[in-house]
Design an enzyme around this catalytic site. Structure first.
Site, PDB file in Angstrom:
ATOM      1  N   SER A  16       0.834  -1.212   0.000  1.00 27.03           N
ATOM      2  CA  SER A  16       0.000   0.000   0.000  1.00 27.03           C
ATOM      3  C   SER A  16       0.862   1.253   0.000  1.00 27.03           C
ATOM      4  O   SER A  16       0.468   2.285  -0.573  1.00 27.03           O
ATOM      5  CB  SER A  16      -0.982  -0.005   1.175  1.00 27.03           C
ATOM      6  OG  SER A  16      -0.321   0.261   2.390  1.00 27.03           O
ATOM      7  N   ASN A  17       2.024   1.203   0.630  1.00 29.02           N
ATOM      8  CA  ASN A  17       2.922   2.367   0.574  1.00 29.02           C
ATOM      9  C   ASN A  17       3.474   2.561  -0.832  1.00 29.02           C
ATOM     10  O   ASN A  17       3.614   3.696  -1.293  1.00 29.02           O
ATOM     11  CB  ASN A  17       4.049   2.218   1.600  1.00 29.02           C
ATOM     12  CG  ASN A  17       3.646   2.735   2.970  1.00 29.02           C
ATOM     13  OD1 ASN A  17       3.468   3.931   3.149  1.00 29.02           O
ATOM     14  ND2 ASN A  17       3.448   1.824   3.914  1.00 29.02           N
ATOM     15  N   MET A  97      10.468  -6.626   4.565  1.00 29.15           N
ATOM     16  CA  MET A  97      10.663  -7.338   5.823  1.00 29.15           C
ATOM     17  C   MET A  97      11.936  -8.188   5.792  1.00 29.15           C
ATOM     18  O   MET A  97      11.913  -9.376   6.090  1.00 29.15           O
ATOM     19  CB  MET A  97       9.431  -8.202   6.122  1.00 29.15           C
ATOM     20  CG  MET A  97       8.180  -7.388   6.306  1.00 29.15           C
ATOM     21  SD  MET A  97       8.403  -6.066   7.526  1.00 29.15           S
ATOM     22  CE  MET A  97       6.760  -5.388   7.612  1.00 29.15           C
ATOM     23  N   ILE A  99      16.256  -7.638   6.639  1.00 27.96           N
ATOM     24  CA  ILE A  99      17.288  -6.708   7.104  1.00 27.96           C
ATOM     25  C   ILE A  99      18.289  -6.484   5.982  1.00 27.96           C
ATOM     26  O   ILE A  99      18.785  -7.448   5.387  1.00 27.96           O
ATOM     27  CB  ILE A  99      17.960  -7.258   8.377  1.00 27.96           C
ATOM     28  CG1 ILE A  99      16.962  -7.203   9.535  1.00 27.96           C
ATOM     29  CG2 ILE A  99      19.235  -6.486   8.715  1.00 27.96           C
ATOM     30  CD1 ILE A  99      17.423  -7.855  10.808  1.00 27.96           C
ATOM     31  N   ASN A 114      13.459   4.252   4.682  1.00 24.33           N
ATOM     32  CA  ASN A 114      12.560   3.216   5.196  1.00 24.33           C
ATOM     33  C   ASN A 114      11.365   3.894   5.844  1.00 24.33           C
ATOM     34  O   ASN A 114      11.498   4.953   6.461  1.00 24.33           O
ATOM     35  CB  ASN A 114      13.300   2.377   6.240  1.00 24.33           C
ATOM     36  CG  ASN A 114      12.413   1.293   6.843  1.00 24.33           C
ATOM     37  OD1 ASN A 114      11.721   0.567   6.123  1.00 24.33           O
ATOM     38  ND2 ASN A 114      12.421   1.180   8.158  1.00 24.33           N
ATOM     39  N   HIS A 116       8.479   3.301   8.760  1.00 27.11           N
ATOM     40  CA  HIS A 116       8.293   2.454   9.944  1.00 27.11           C
ATOM     41  C   HIS A 116       7.061   2.939  10.711  1.00 27.11           C
ATOM     42  O   HIS A 116       6.902   4.150  10.914  1.00 27.11           O
ATOM     43  CB  HIS A 116       9.541   2.527  10.830  1.00 27.11           C
ATOM     44  CG  HIS A 116       9.450   1.668  12.043  1.00 27.11           C
ATOM     45  ND1 HIS A 116       9.659   0.304  12.003  1.00 27.11           N
ATOM     46  CD2 HIS A 116       9.130   1.953  13.326  1.00 27.11           C
ATOM     47  CE1 HIS A 116       9.500  -0.197  13.216  1.00 27.11           C
ATOM     48  NE2 HIS A 116       9.164   0.783  14.036  1.00 27.11           N
ATOM     49  N   ASP A 152      16.227   0.431  12.043  1.00 28.23           N
ATOM     50  CA  ASP A 152      15.283   1.505  12.423  1.00 28.23           C
ATOM     51  C   ASP A 152      15.967   2.647  13.186  1.00 28.23           C
ATOM     52  O   ASP A 152      15.323   3.331  13.992  1.00 28.23           O
ATOM     53  CB  ASP A 152      14.114   0.940  13.259  1.00 28.23           C
ATOM     54  CG  ASP A 152      13.302  -0.097  12.492  1.00 28.23           C
ATOM     55  OD1 ASP A 152      13.213   0.016  11.261  1.00 28.23           O
ATOM     56  OD2 ASP A 152      12.760  -1.016  13.124  1.00 28.23           O
ATOM     57  N   GLU A 181       1.188   7.166   6.930  1.00 29.55           N
ATOM     58  CA  GLU A 181       2.326   6.654   6.148  1.00 29.55           C
ATOM     59  C   GLU A 181       2.176   7.066   4.687  1.00 29.55           C
ATOM     60  O   GLU A 181       3.133   7.484   4.030  1.00 29.55           O
ATOM     61  CB  GLU A 181       2.402   5.125   6.245  1.00 29.55           C
ATOM     62  CG  GLU A 181       2.739   4.612   7.631  1.00 29.55           C
ATOM     63  CD  GLU A 181       2.935   3.103   7.657  1.00 29.55           C
ATOM     64  OE1 GLU A 181       3.510   2.548   6.707  1.00 29.55           O
ATOM     65  OE2 GLU A 181       2.497   2.468   8.631  1.00 29.55           O
TER      66      GLU A 181
HETATM   67  C1  GAR Z   1       3.668  -0.622   6.797  1.00 28.59           C
HETATM   68  O1  GAR Z   1       2.899  -0.325   7.925  1.00 28.59           O
HETATM   69  C2  GAR Z   1       5.131  -0.293   7.048  1.00 28.59           C
HETATM   70  O2  GAR Z   1       5.315   0.842   7.848  1.00 28.59           O
HETATM   71  C3  GAR Z   1       5.569  -1.533   7.782  1.00 28.59           C
HETATM   72  O3  GAR Z   1       4.940  -2.594   7.118  1.00 28.59           O
HETATM   73  C4  GAR Z   1       3.737  -2.127   6.542  1.00 28.59           C
HETATM   74  C5  GAR Z   1       3.767  -2.450   5.071  1.00 28.59           C
HETATM   75  O4  GAR Z   1       2.540  -2.145   4.476  1.00 28.59           O
HETATM   76  N1  GAR Z   1       6.995  -1.678   7.781  1.00 28.59           N
HETATM   77  C6  GAR Z   1       7.685  -2.192   8.779  1.00 28.59           C
HETATM   78  O5  GAR Z   1       7.160  -2.603   9.790  1.00 28.59           O
HETATM   79  C7  GAR Z   1       9.178  -2.235   8.561  1.00 28.59           C
HETATM   80  N2  GAR Z   1       9.829  -2.595   9.771  1.00 28.59           N
HETATM   81  P1  GAR Z   1       2.421  -2.025   2.897  1.00 28.59           P
HETATM   82  O6  GAR Z   1       3.050  -3.289   2.314  1.00 28.59           O
HETATM   83  O7  GAR Z   1       0.941  -1.983   2.644  1.00 28.59           O
HETATM   84  O8  GAR Z   1       3.141  -0.785   2.467  1.00 28.59           O
END
Ligand code: GAR
Length: 219
Positions: A16-17, A97, A99, A114, A116, A152, A181
């Site tokens: 979604s991001n 997800m 490192i 990134n 977060h 992070d 976000e």
């Molecule tokens: C988002 O909330 C992002 O901030 C988080 O995973 C989600 C991904 O959503 N990222 C982390 O936790 C990284 N440590 P998305 O795939 O819909 O963008």
């Protein structure tokens, strides 16, 4: 498209991001070109979102490297090759997800962001919305930061805050944070595209005037 900032996105899931970035690019709010999307998951919806936008979408399989002492570095060398092949100038970790190692960090120092879902430096790591509720914080939010060796921990570019409500579940809080976000990640990319982000030690200084606005978003 020539001359636009070339961005590469690493994503492991829903994307979604990534979609928020794509939408901002298509709306002309972000002066950038999506050069490539790379995932460590073959079935990541993010890959489909990239294809729909018309951008190259690559699945790079980590499995062949499993068991090697340098598995992460070897994988990242493949990622780096792909990013370079597509002339990527700025890398975005959008729900990635995995490192990242110095192989990528050194190559894209202060050129890799990134997102977060907490107000760093509180709640780094995973399941952070659950941790925020359990801790009892009244405000949470999200952070876009440059990527450094500490997970992070890199210099913070932009943050947005949301309230934590008494009846929140990790899911309802995550949904509230996600809305922010989708606002701040494209904004961070545009600030970068405009050349307005300067890293001074741990701090990121945003040059030039910030647009006025009543919401709690910095900068
Ligand atoms: C988002 O909330 C992002 O901030 C988080 O995973 C989600 C991904 O959503 N990222 C982390 O936790 C990284 N440590 P998305 O795939 O819909 O963008």
């Amino acid at each position: 498209m020539a001359g636009k900032l070339k961005i590469g996105v690493l994503a492991s899931g829903r994307g979604s991001n990534l979609q928020a970035i794509i939408d901002a690019v298509e709306a002309g709010q972000v002066q950038a070109q999506l050069a490539v999307v790379i995932s460590n998951k073959a079935d990541a919806p993010a890959l489909e979102r990239a294809r729909t936008h018309g951008a190259p979408a690559l699945f790079l399989d980590p499995k062949p490297f499993a068991g090697r002492p340098d598995a992460r570095e070897a994988y990242d060398r493949g990622v780096l090759d792909a990013l370079r092949k597509h002339d990527v100038e700025l890398v975005l970790l959008a729900g990635y997800m995995k490192i990242v190692t110095p192989v990528l960090i050194d190559a894209y120092r202060n050129r890799m962001m990134n997102i977060h879902p907490s107000l760093l430096p509180t709640f780094p790591g995973l399941e952070v919305q659950k941790k925020a509720i359990e801790w009892g914080v009244k405000i949470s939010g999200c952070t876009v930061h440059f990527v450094t060796e500490g997970v992070d921990e890199g210099p913070i570019i932009i943050q947005a805050a949301v309230p934590v409500k008494d009846d929140d579940t990790p899911e309802t809080l995550a949904a509230r944070i996600l809305i922010e976000e989708h606002r701040i990640f494209p904004r961070a990319v545009q600030l970068y595209a405009e050349g307005r982000l300067r890293v001074e030690g741990r701090r990121v200084v945003c040059t030039g005037a910030s647009p006025a606005g009543g919401s709690l978003v910095v900068p």
